[in-house]
Write a protein that holds these residues in place. Structure first.
Motif, PDB file in Angstrom:
ATOM      1  N   SER A 429       0.845  -1.215   0.000  1.00  0.00           N
ATOM      2  CA  SER A 429       0.000   0.000   0.000  1.00  0.00           C
ATOM      3  C   SER A 429       0.862   1.240   0.000  1.00  0.00           C
ATOM      4  N   ASP A 433       0.853   3.956  -2.839  1.00  0.00           N
ATOM      5  CA  ASP A 433       0.653   5.382  -2.512  1.00  0.00           C
ATOM      6  C   ASP A 433       1.843   6.205  -2.954  1.00  0.00           C
ATOM      7  N   THR A 436       1.584   6.544  -6.712  1.00  0.00           N
ATOM      8  CA  THR A 436       0.520   7.505  -7.013  1.00  0.00           C
ATOM      9  C   THR A 436       0.982   8.914  -6.734  1.00  0.00           C
TER      10      THR A 436
END
Length: 475
Positions: A429, A433, A436
């Protein structure tokens, strides 16, 4: 121990060895020697601190009693009873050790030669044989040996029974007392064992060698303590050897110390038998007159006496010279012994000082060694105690740590244990992230660049429009 051995040897060699003892203050009168006084009551009035009571003994039996003056070094009186005289006399002079050394373990009189050096202060309170040597006096017995049987005779030859007398006076005293007792007193006493005799001396101011007092007067007091009893006193002056005065006991007591009473109840002096008293006085007078008549009627005796006097006058200077030589020799011997004593004392003092210093050094050394040896166990013990205390601190720290660990909450432990799992699971994750974020960042940068370029373009176009003329643009 040495003194005891000597005394035992004397007992073994001389079966008739005389014994005596000083009577203690806590004892009554003269102890077992009270039997020599009427009613067993000694004379009263002799109370000076230097008056010493002696019970003279022989073979552990009392023979007579003596009151001795340690100040005058002579007896003041000897109390005795008449016994059948012995035929043979053996002189062996004795001394009383306890007069000079009360702490001495000898409770019997011993021969002077056997205790020299073994009794402390010998001669300090009594006369010795050396006090008479070369003095012109001889040891005169108050209790004459000639009035005693063999068992009693040995005990009379003690220096505590002797006074300084000239040879002639000593002979006269013993002769007169012997004749008076045997011829006048004994025949007129119905009970011979009740005839009590006191022979004494009154001190003068003259002393032999500055130590032993010469008596001024010799006296005899007799008491027949029996039915039809009587008492009598006799006096002989030192300056008249032929004198022999009779008087009552009361008159005699007045010549002695104040308050003196010789016999209990004056031995019946107030109620004595007058006939026996006169008979005794007559016998004494006959004895006295017989001596005088004998000396006056015998011309040959007078001539021999004159010869003796002349010889004495001639010999006197030589005797005095001999006494002077003896005196010088004695003083020289004393000086030599005194000098040797000083030398020995000095040498012994030096040796003792060295021994004392050596002893102090040894004691100091041993003391230092002892302190070191004592400190070793102390130091070892201190180290062991420190180790033990350190071990206790370690145990305390471990226990404290364990206690703190045990106090941590269980939830915190579980979260802490799950922390690695959650961290690993969160990585995708986080990466997503992160990607992103990075992509958004590039997109933002591109948008920002495009916007910036569009702005520059718009600005440039606006400037051109404002400052460039429109006509030139139509041509």
């Amino acid at each position: 121990m040495k003194t005891s051995i000597v005394f035992l040897l004397c007992l073994a060699v001389f079966p008739g060895f005389s014994q005596g003892r000083v009577v203690g203050e806590d004892e009554s009168g003269f102890a077992e020697c009270n039997v020599f006084f009427p009613g067993q009551v000694p004379p009263e009035g002799f109370t000076e601190p230097f008056h010493v009571k002696i019970c003279q003994q022989y073979n552990k039996e009392p023979r007579f009693a003596t009151l001795y003056s340690t100040k005058d070094k002579i007896p003041l009186y000897s109390a005795f009873k008449y016994t059948k005289p012995a035929q043979n006399e053996e002189e062996s002079w004795l001394v009383e050790p306890q007069i000079d050394d009360p702490e001495n373990d000898l409770h019997e009189m011993v021969r002077e030669a056997d205790i020299v050096g073994n009794v402390a202060n010998l001669g300090a309170n009594q006369a010795l044989t050396s006090d008479y040597v070369g003095s012109g006096y001889e040891r005169g017995l108050l209790n004459p040996s000639l009035l005693n049987e063999e068992d009693f005779q040995m005990a009379t030859y003690t220096l505590t029974n002797a006074v300084p007398l000239s040879p002639s006076l000593s002979k006269s005293w013993h002769r007169d007392i012997g004749r008076v007792v045997e011829q006048a007193l004994v025949p007129h006493c119905s009970k011979k064992d009740h005839l009590y005799l006191l022979a004494g001396a009154i001190p003068s101011n003259v002393q032999v060698k500055g130590k032993v007092t010469v008596p001024d007067t010799l006296w005899l007091a007799a008491c027949c303590d029996a039915p039809e009893g009587w008492s009598l006193g006799l006096v002989k002056k030192m300056n008249d050897e032929n004198s022999l005065a009779d008087l009552t006991v009361g008159e005699l007591e007045k010549q002695l110390l104040a308050g003196v009473h010789l016999f209990k109840g004056s031995c019946g002096e107030d109620n004595q038998n007058q006939e026996k008293t006169e008979a005794i006085l007559q016998a004494v007078s006959q004895i006295r007159s017989g001596e005088q008549v004998g000396t006056s009627d015998n011309q040959e005796a007078k001539d021999s006496g004159l010869v003796r006097k002349v010889a004495g006058i001639i010999a006197t200077p030589f005797i005095k010279l001999l006494e002077l030589l003896i005196y010088v020799f004695v003083e020289l011997v004393k000086f030599v012994f005194y000098f040797l004593w000083l030398v020995i004392k000095r040498v012994c003092g030096t040796v003792l000082d060295g021994v004392y210093s050596l002893w102090n050094g040894v004691v100091s050394y041993l003391k230092a060694i002892s302190m070191v040896l004592i400190s070793i166990p102390y130091d070892v013990g201190r180290v062991i105690v420190n180790i033990f205390l350190g071990f206790l601190e370690i145990v305390q720290d471990v226990a404290s740590l364990a206690y703190r660990i045990l106090r941590i909450p269980v939830g915190f432990v579980l979260h802490l244990a799950a922390f690695p799992y959650h961290s690993i699971c969160a990585i995708p994750s986080v990466l997503k992230d992160l990607a992103t974020g990075i992509g958004g960042t590039f997109s933002l940068v591109i948008d920002a660049t495009a916007t910036l370029l569009h702005g520059f373009y718009y600005l440039a176009g606006h400037i051109v429009k404002r400052f460039v003329p429109k006509g030139s643009s139509d041509d």
